[in-house]
Design an enzyme around this catalytic site. Structure first.
Site, PDB file in Angstrom:
ATOM      1  N   LYS A  47       0.819  -1.195   0.000  1.00  0.00           N
ATOM      2  CA  LYS A  47       0.000   0.000   0.000  1.00  0.00           C
ATOM      3  C   LYS A  47       0.865   1.261   0.000  1.00  0.00           C
ATOM      4  O   LYS A  47       0.365   2.358  -0.212  1.00  0.00           O
ATOM      5  CB  LYS A  47      -0.884   0.034   1.273  1.00  0.00           C
ATOM      6  CG  LYS A  47      -1.710  -1.202   1.491  1.00  0.00           C
ATOM      7  CD  LYS A  47      -2.311  -1.153   2.921  1.00  0.00           C
ATOM      8  CE  LYS A  47      -2.841  -2.521   3.308  1.00  0.00           C
ATOM      9  NZ  LYS A  47      -3.153  -2.613   4.710  1.00  0.00           N
ATOM     10  N   GLY A  48       2.136   1.084   0.276  1.00  0.00           N
ATOM     11  CA  GLY A  48       3.019   2.232   0.501  1.00  0.00           C
ATOM     12  C   GLY A  48       3.085   3.219  -0.642  1.00  0.00           C
ATOM     13  O   GLY A  48       3.271   4.411  -0.440  1.00  0.00           O
ATOM     14  N   ASP A 104       7.562   2.722  -2.812  1.00  0.00           N
ATOM     15  CA  ASP A 104       7.722   3.766  -1.804  1.00  0.00           C
ATOM     16  C   ASP A 104       9.172   3.903  -1.368  1.00  0.00           C
ATOM     17  O   ASP A 104       9.716   4.996  -1.309  1.00  0.00           O
ATOM     18  CB  ASP A 104       6.797   3.517  -0.596  1.00  0.00           C
ATOM     19  CG  ASP A 104       6.951   2.113   0.006  1.00  0.00           C
ATOM     20  OD1 ASP A 104       7.722   1.294  -0.537  1.00  0.00           O
ATOM     21  OD2 ASP A 104       6.286   1.833   1.017  1.00  0.00           O
ATOM     22  N   ASP A 107      15.101  -0.527   0.309  1.00  0.00           N
ATOM     23  CA  ASP A 107      15.975  -0.731   1.466  1.00  0.00           C
ATOM     24  C   ASP A 107      16.996  -1.811   1.105  1.00  0.00           C
ATOM     25  O   ASP A 107      18.025  -1.520   0.520  1.00  0.00           O
ATOM     26  CB  ASP A 107      15.111  -1.112   2.679  1.00  0.00           C
ATOM     27  CG  ASP A 107      15.907  -1.185   3.962  1.00  0.00           C
ATOM     28  OD1 ASP A 107      17.074  -0.787   3.961  1.00  0.00           O
ATOM     29  OD2 ASP A 107      15.367  -1.654   4.986  1.00  0.00           O
ATOM     30  N   LYS A 135      17.344   3.948   0.667  1.00  0.00           N
ATOM     31  CA  LYS A 135      18.201   3.933   1.862  1.00  0.00           C
ATOM     32  C   LYS A 135      19.613   3.481   1.496  1.00  0.00           C
ATOM     33  O   LYS A 135      19.801   2.821   0.470  1.00  0.00           O
ATOM     34  CB  LYS A 135      17.601   2.980   2.892  1.00  0.00           C
ATOM     35  CG  LYS A 135      16.443   3.570   3.651  1.00  0.00           C
ATOM     36  CD  LYS A 135      16.039   2.635   4.755  1.00  0.00           C
ATOM     37  CE  LYS A 135      15.103   3.288   5.720  1.00  0.00           C
ATOM     38  NZ  LYS A 135      14.726   2.349   6.781  1.00  0.00           N
ATOM     39  N   PHE A 156      14.261   4.768  10.327  1.00  0.00           N
ATOM     40  CA  PHE A 156      12.914   4.296  10.007  1.00  0.00           C
ATOM     41  C   PHE A 156      12.005   5.494   9.810  1.00  0.00           C
ATOM     42  O   PHE A 156      11.779   6.273  10.728  1.00  0.00           O
ATOM     43  CB  PHE A 156      12.365   3.368  11.095  1.00  0.00           C
ATOM     44  CG  PHE A 156      11.107   2.688  10.667  1.00  0.00           C
ATOM     45  CD1 PHE A 156      11.149   1.588   9.817  1.00  0.00           C
ATOM     46  CD2 PHE A 156       9.863   3.168  11.059  1.00  0.00           C
ATOM     47  CE1 PHE A 156       9.985   0.970   9.387  1.00  0.00           C
ATOM     48  CE2 PHE A 156       8.695   2.560  10.627  1.00  0.00           C
ATOM     49  CZ  PHE A 156       8.759   1.460   9.793  1.00  0.00           C
ATOM     50  N   VAL A 157      11.506   5.654   8.596  1.00  0.00           N
ATOM     51  CA  VAL A 157      10.705   6.831   8.278  1.00  0.00           C
ATOM     52  C   VAL A 157       9.237   6.453   8.046  1.00  0.00           C
ATOM     53  O   VAL A 157       8.930   5.318   7.673  1.00  0.00           O
ATOM     54  CB  VAL A 157      11.250   7.563   7.020  1.00  0.00           C
ATOM     55  CG1 VAL A 157      12.635   8.108   7.285  1.00  0.00           C
ATOM     56  CG2 VAL A 157      11.246   6.659   5.793  1.00  0.00           C
ATOM     57  N   ASP A 163       4.158   3.538   6.407  1.00  0.00           N
ATOM     58  CA  ASP A 163       3.461   3.322   7.669  1.00  0.00           C
ATOM     59  C   ASP A 163       4.360   2.826   8.779  1.00  0.00           C
ATOM     60  O   ASP A 163       5.450   2.321   8.549  1.00  0.00           O
ATOM     61  CB  ASP A 163       2.348   2.286   7.473  1.00  0.00           C
ATOM     62  CG  ASP A 163       2.899   0.862   7.390  1.00  0.00           C
ATOM     63  OD1 ASP A 163       3.824   0.639   6.585  1.00  0.00           O
ATOM     64  OD2 ASP A 163       2.427  -0.002   8.142  1.00  0.00           O
ATOM     65  N   ARG A 169       0.360   6.864   7.288  1.00  0.00           N
ATOM     66  CA  ARG A 169       0.388   6.934   5.821  1.00  0.00           C
ATOM     67  C   ARG A 169      -0.156   8.269   5.335  1.00  0.00           C
ATOM     68  O   ARG A 169       0.200   8.755   4.274  1.00  0.00           O
ATOM     69  CB  ARG A 169      -0.452   5.808   5.209  1.00  0.00           C
ATOM     70  CG  ARG A 169       0.074   4.407   5.470  1.00  0.00           C
ATOM     71  CD  ARG A 169      -0.631   3.420   4.548  1.00  0.00           C
ATOM     72  NE  ARG A 169      -0.502   2.028   4.960  1.00  0.00           N
ATOM     73  CZ  ARG A 169       0.521   1.246   4.652  1.00  0.00           C
ATOM     74  NH1 ARG A 169       1.517   1.722   3.943  1.00  0.00           N
ATOM     75  NH2 ARG A 169       0.562  -0.008   5.045  1.00  0.00           N
TER      76      ARG A 169
END
Ligand code: 5GP
Length: 184
Positions: A47-48, A104, A107, A135, A156-157, A163, A169
């Site tokens: 969903k990001g 989104d 990483d 990242k 961690f953003v 989320d 979100r």
């Protein structure tokens, strides 16, 4: 999470609304140019990527189509393992399409590597990636996104689609979550 205000749980705002929109407009101009005259299909990863996709497509001036996938990656806690299951597949046939995956955040890149392989096996003309955030760990991965919104530090953003426990979100900025929030 008792606070009524999302921003109260953020220790630092990394990206404000104006910088996000300015950068999305730049990337969109590149995409318009790079894919001129081609059959571009944007594939968002739920969903990001919902928020970045919604804003990004409105900066594009070309004819594009949009579709969505939902995948679940098995991992321990916050790290993904690269073992992926498709929960919702695209509806549109990928044959001969130029596919641009909209993500989104990149990483470890394990999830995205798997997704690119999977989509490439379906006969598209091309498969590339636009990741909104990247990242530092992502540089160790072979996967080179064609477009990167912002390189961010290894924190961690949340916000702008990203989320923590399905919350934040709807925050308009990207910010670093206060460690005290994790402890609750
Ligand atoms: P990767 O396979 O690249 O390690 O995993 C990427 C996924 O991990 C992202 O799609 C996102 O769901 C999650 N993720 C990685 N870093 C962050 C972060 O800083 N904040 C949030 N909210 N999710 C993250």
């Amino acid at each position: 999470m008792n606070s009524d205000h999302l921003s109260a749980d953020i220790s630092e705002v990394l990206l404000d609304e104006d910088s996000i929109h300015a950068r999305l407009a730049e990337v969109a101009a590149e995409v318009d140019r790079d894919y001129a005259g081609r059959d571009l299909l944007l594939v968002g990863v739920l969903k990001g990527a919902v928020v970045v996709m919604a804003d990004f497509i409105r900066h594009l001036n070309s004819h594009v189509t949009m579709d969505w996938m939902a995948i679940s990656s098995y991992g321990s806690g916050t790290k993904s393992s690269g073992v992926v299951r498709i929960l919702k597949d695209v509806d549109i046939d990928l044959t001969d399409k130029d596919v641009l995956i909209v993500e989104d955040i990149l990483d470890t890149g394990l999830t995205l590597s798997w997704l690119m392989e999977n989509l490439r096996s379906r006969g598209p003309a091309s498969v590339e990636v636009f990741t909104f955030l990247r990242k530092p760990e992502a540089v160790q991965v072979e996967l080179e996104p064609k477009y990167v919104g912002f390189d961010i530090p290894n924190e961690f953003v949340v916000g702008y689609g990203l989320d923590y426990a399905e919350q934040y979100r709807n925050m308009r900025q990207v910010g670093v979550l206060r460690p005290s929030v994790y402890g609750r």
